[in-house]
Design an enzyme around this catalytic site. Structure first.
Site, short mmCIF file in Angstrom:
data_model
loop_
_atom_site.label_atom_id
_atom_site.label_comp_id
_atom_site.label_asym_id
_atom_site.label_seq_id
_atom_site.Cartn_x
_atom_site.Cartn_y
_atom_site.Cartn_z
N LYS A 103 4.25 31.41 -36.71
CA LYS A 103 3.57 31.63 -38.00
C LYS A 103 2.16 32.18 -37.80
CE LYS A 103 2.81 31.53 -42.38
NZ LYS A 103 3.04 30.64 -43.49
N HIS A 140 1.61 35.27 -43.16
CA HIS A 140 0.94 35.00 -44.44
C HIS A 140 0.11 36.26 -44.70
CE1 HIS A 140 -0.96 32.33 -47.56
NE2 HIS A 140 -1.69 33.43 -47.58
N ASP A 251 8.34 27.75 -50.15
CA ASP A 251 6.91 27.46 -49.96
C ASP A 251 6.53 26.20 -50.74
OD1 ASP A 251 4.41 27.68 -48.89
OD2 ASP A 251 3.73 29.25 -50.25
O1 DOR Z 1 -0.18 27.79 -51.74
C1 DOR Z 1 -0.04 27.61 -50.55
N1 DOR Z 1 -0.01 26.37 -50.02
N2 DOR Z 1 0.07 28.66 -49.76
C2 DOR Z 1 0.08 28.54 -48.42
O2 DOR Z 1 0.16 29.52 -47.75
C3 DOR Z 1 -0.07 27.23 -47.79
C4 DOR Z 1 0.36 26.15 -48.68
C5 DOR Z 1 -0.09 24.80 -48.19
O3 DOR Z 1 0.13 24.49 -47.03
O4 DOR Z 1 -0.67 24.06 -48.98
ZN ZN Z 2 3.50 28.16 -47.07
#
Ligand code: DOR
Ligand code: ZN
Length: 352
Positions: A103, A140, A251
């Site tokens: 990642k 990302h 996600d």
């Molecule tokens: O909204 C998000 N929350 N986007 C991310 O890329 C990480 C994730 C998180 O781990 O809270």
């Molecule tokens: Zn994520």
């Protein structure tokens, strides 16, 4: 008795992007995934990110330990790419069969990403090695340059970083994670090979207005942030088309409510309990229900060179709305579920 009005049977789905966190959150959120999915790609952005193989192995074993007997869920682990990542960790991880992807977070772009990449030149050799191992780099895709408008950061990063990586290392498999723009959709569609994208349930449904409708709504705040309606439509059309380059990554990213409803609220939408239902509903609304299996159960596994799940899952649409809790409780704390503001009619069960 609830009145069933439609159903479809598909191969059991996978979640190609999932945050399970640590205790005490993981114990409460993991069952939503292991009861509905065959596998999930587990994100490595814990408070201490998972950079080494031994950290990943420990986390893998913890997840396996927490899965109740009778569920065949397999966590597919990832390593957090840092400028100090050792090839040996990737090598051992891939050979063990536990590590399925790496990642890439730009430094500071989202939750627990301060150890991410600042200087791309420092990791080029590593990226070449990852290409040799044949596992995907999960990107990302948002710049962490705060001078760029937040709604332009995904498109900017694509031009600034992804194009260069692709040009220099064309055999590197990449997944553009949780895409939110028409530019990302077009880029994936135009790429001849080795490029795919995950799409979340929430980005199929909300646009940037939802975050501010009638007041500020922290439970719609995630990264990448939802964009204009025209982008949502492009992402939704790509997902529902059944095209093999697009697959579900929820996600699902739980944060305690007090950390979201805060003067500096965390990014993340907790959707693992209802994401599949809402995705099925989206495909049904768009008259694409026959493409659902591609998006949730086939495309991802093929891109990762993994077999399809052998079990089957039945999706059923009911006449009455499905009830789901507004929040889950962990100790004294709450976590709010994704709720787009309209009823859910679809439910899913893995068949025995
Ligand atoms: O909204 C998000 N929350 N986007 C991310 O890329 C990480 C994730 C998180 O781990 O809270
Ligand atoms: Zn994520």
């Amino acid at each position: 008795m609830k009145e069933e009005i439609k159903s479809i049977i598909v191969k059991t789905p996978d979640d190609w992007h999932l945050h399970l966190r640590e205790s005490p959150i993981i114990e409460k959120v993991l069952p939503y995934s292991y009861k509905s999915y065959g596998r999930a790609i587990i994100m490595p952005n814990l408070e201490i990110p998972i950079i080494t193989f031994s950290q990943a192995k420990r986390y893998y074993e913890k997840i396996k330990y927490l899965i109740k007997t009778g569920n065949n869920f397999e966590p597919l682990m990832t390593l957090f790419l840092s400028e100090d990542t050792k090839v040996q960790d990737i090598n051992e991880g891939v050979k063990s069969g536990i590590i399925k992807a790496i990642k890439f977070y730009p430094k500071g772009v989202t939750t627990n990403s301060s150890g991410g990449i600042k200087n791309l030149s420092k990791i080029y050799k590593l990226l070449e090695k990852i290409a040799d191992f044949g596992i995907p780099l999960l990107i990302h895709g948002e710049t962490s340059n705060t001078e760029i408008d937040i709604y332009d950061r995904e498109a900017y990063f694509l031009e600034e970083t992804v194009l260069g990586i692709r040009k220099n290392i064309p055999n590197l498999k990449i997944v553009l994670e949780h895409i939110t723009t028409k530019e990302s959709v077009d880029y994936v569609l135009e790429s001849k090979k080795n490029v795919a994208a995950t799409v979340t349930a929430h980005h199929l449904i909300i646009n940037r207005n939802h975050i501010f409708d009638g007041g500020m709504r922290p439970h719609f705040y995630c990264r990448p942030i939802a964009k204009r309606e025209e982008h949502r439509i492009a992402v939704r059309a790509a997902a529902t088309s059944g095209n093999s380059k697009f697959f579900l990554g929820t996600d699902s990213a739980p944060h305690f409510d007090h950390n979201k409803e805060n003067s500096c609220g965390c990014a993340g939408i907790f959707s693992s309990p209802n994401a599949l239902g809402y995705v099925a509903q989206v495909f049904d609304e768009d008259s694409c229900i026959n493409n659902l299996e591609n998006f949730i159960s086939i495309n991802g596994a093929k891109f990762y060179n993994l077999p399809l799940n052998s079990s089957l899952t039945k999706f059923r649409k009911f006449k009455e709305a499905i009830k789901y809790p507004e929040k889950i409780k962990i100790g004294k704390n709450m976590i709010t579920l994704f709720n787009p503001g309209y009823p859910l009619y679809w439910e899913n069960d893995i068949l025995p």
